[in-house]
Motif scaffolding. Sequence first.
Motif, mmCIF file in Angstrom:
data_model
loop_
_atom_site.group_PDB
_atom_site.id
_atom_site.type_symbol
_atom_site.label_atom_id
_atom_site.label_comp_id
_atom_site.label_asym_id
_atom_site.label_seq_id
_atom_site.Cartn_x
_atom_site.Cartn_y
_atom_site.Cartn_z
ATOM 1 N N VAL A 1 0.814 -1.354 0.104
ATOM 2 C CA VAL A 1 -0.032 -0.081 -0.020
ATOM 3 C C VAL A 1 0.870 1.187 -0.086
ATOM 4 O O VAL A 1 0.406 2.160 -0.777
ATOM 5 C CB VAL A 1 -0.919 0.123 1.196
ATOM 6 C CG1 VAL A 1 -1.773 1.313 1.304
ATOM 7 C CG2 VAL A 1 -1.844 -1.104 1.080
ATOM 8 N N SER B 1 2.626 1.725 -3.174
ATOM 9 C CA SER B 1 1.333 2.324 -4.196
ATOM 10 C C SER B 1 1.485 3.793 -4.042
ATOM 11 O O SER B 1 1.570 4.460 -5.272
ATOM 12 C CB SER B 1 0.140 1.502 -4.030
ATOM 13 O OG SER B 1 -0.691 2.317 -5.040
ATOM 14 N N ALA C 1 -1.447 -1.637 -5.037
ATOM 15 C CA ALA C 1 -2.669 -1.454 -4.497
ATOM 16 C C ALA C 1 -3.411 -2.352 -4.590
ATOM 17 O O ALA C 1 -3.891 -2.847 -3.462
ATOM 18 C CB ALA C 1 -3.364 0.046 -4.945
ATOM 19 N N LEU D 1 -4.521 -4.610 -0.944
ATOM 20 C CA LEU D 1 -5.993 -4.548 -0.781
ATOM 21 C C LEU D 1 -6.195 -6.033 -0.570
ATOM 22 O O LEU D 1 -6.908 -6.416 0.496
ATOM 23 C CB LEU D 1 -6.690 -4.117 -1.797
ATOM 24 C CG LEU D 1 -8.255 -3.990 -1.414
ATOM 25 C CD1 LEU D 1 -8.590 -3.239 -0.210
ATOM 26 C CD2 LEU D 1 -9.104 -3.358 -2.613
ATOM 27 N N TRP E 1 -6.863 1.506 6.926
ATOM 28 C CA TRP E 1 -6.162 0.871 5.970
ATOM 29 C C TRP E 1 -6.668 0.492 4.588
ATOM 30 O O TRP E 1 -6.423 0.880 3.337
ATOM 31 C CB TRP E 1 -5.334 -0.290 6.450
ATOM 32 C CG TRP E 1 -3.992 -0.081 7.170
ATOM 33 C CD1 TRP E 1 -3.903 -0.148 8.349
ATOM 34 C CD2 TRP E 1 -2.863 0.498 6.503
ATOM 35 N NE1 TRP E 1 -2.465 0.184 8.901
ATOM 36 C CE2 TRP E 1 -1.624 0.503 7.790
ATOM 37 C CE3 TRP E 1 -2.286 0.994 5.364
ATOM 38 C CZ2 TRP E 1 -0.595 1.144 7.562
ATOM 39 C CZ3 TRP E 1 -0.988 1.378 5.345
ATOM 40 C CH2 TRP E 1 -0.168 1.447 6.235
ATOM 41 N N THR F 1 -6.465 2.450 1.212
ATOM 42 C CA THR F 1 -6.026 1.446 -0.178
ATOM 43 C C THR F 1 -6.912 1.706 -1.226
ATOM 44 O O THR F 1 -6.571 1.716 -2.402
ATOM 45 C CB THR F 1 -5.883 0.080 0.117
ATOM 46 O OG1 THR F 1 -4.826 0.088 1.352
ATOM 47 C CG2 THR F 1 -4.998 -0.520 -0.932
#
Length: 268
Positions: free
Chosen positions: A196, A199, A215, A219, A238, A242
């Motif tokens: 994450v 990303s 991402a 996720l 989170w 994300t």
Amino acid sequence: MEKGLFDDDGELEGWRKKLQGLVPAEGVQVKHIRTGEGVHVSRRIVAVFIMMTMADFCDQLFGFQDLLFDNANGRLEFSGNNFGALWPGDGKPGLWLNSISRMGAVYTLIAREEEIFIQERKRKVGVAVVPDLERNEDIELVLPPVFDYCRKVLEAGDQIVARDLYWEAVCEGGSKAEELLLESIEKNPFVGEPYVVLSQVYLTEGRFEEAEKHAERGLKLLLEWGCPWDKRTSWEGWVAWTRVLLMRARDKSWPQTSWGILNLGLVN
């Protein structure tokens, strides 16, 4: 049919011998926590306890427990006694992944051999078999997706290196963030947060395809765990962040001002 699944000469595969030495096929005898009386626990119930312990550890533990029990080697052996450790510590992700990956490996082997037992009985009688309730065969042992469906063990040393690389990246950032996060993921590919953060690094640089890829991976891992590894923010936080990153990566857009970052949001 898997090689070695049935062995007519009575010899068991090596992994089955080791497993039965650890958790016998007939279950284990333990003492009642209050009365001290002997209680028989079937192997499937042992497996359920293993899975619940894994879930408890990943939901509860973070860096504070490493200080409390002096978990410097990352194996979480609860051997230390640093009762003066101050909560909540520095908030680092905890070193519990090696421990529960080993639990998961045992759980998977139990589930595997329990299925072998059923297939062996079916092979003998030639028809579907009735679950043996004394062995709790009515309890399904479901394999969770973490650690590649509990088929991989994360080495304690790799866990420590990966955590420290991640911590350096998120706390110090800068031009080394990408390199640090990639190295962290190489050592420990099993948690979502490094993907994450990476990303976001790629989004900031306008590298949208790479941002989307990481991402998505982050996720997926977050959803598989159902709880955060980096517990400085909630699992829901989170996941929401994300999803913002993923949406922006697909739109190929990212704010170029601090106010733009602050105003990021996602409306369902």
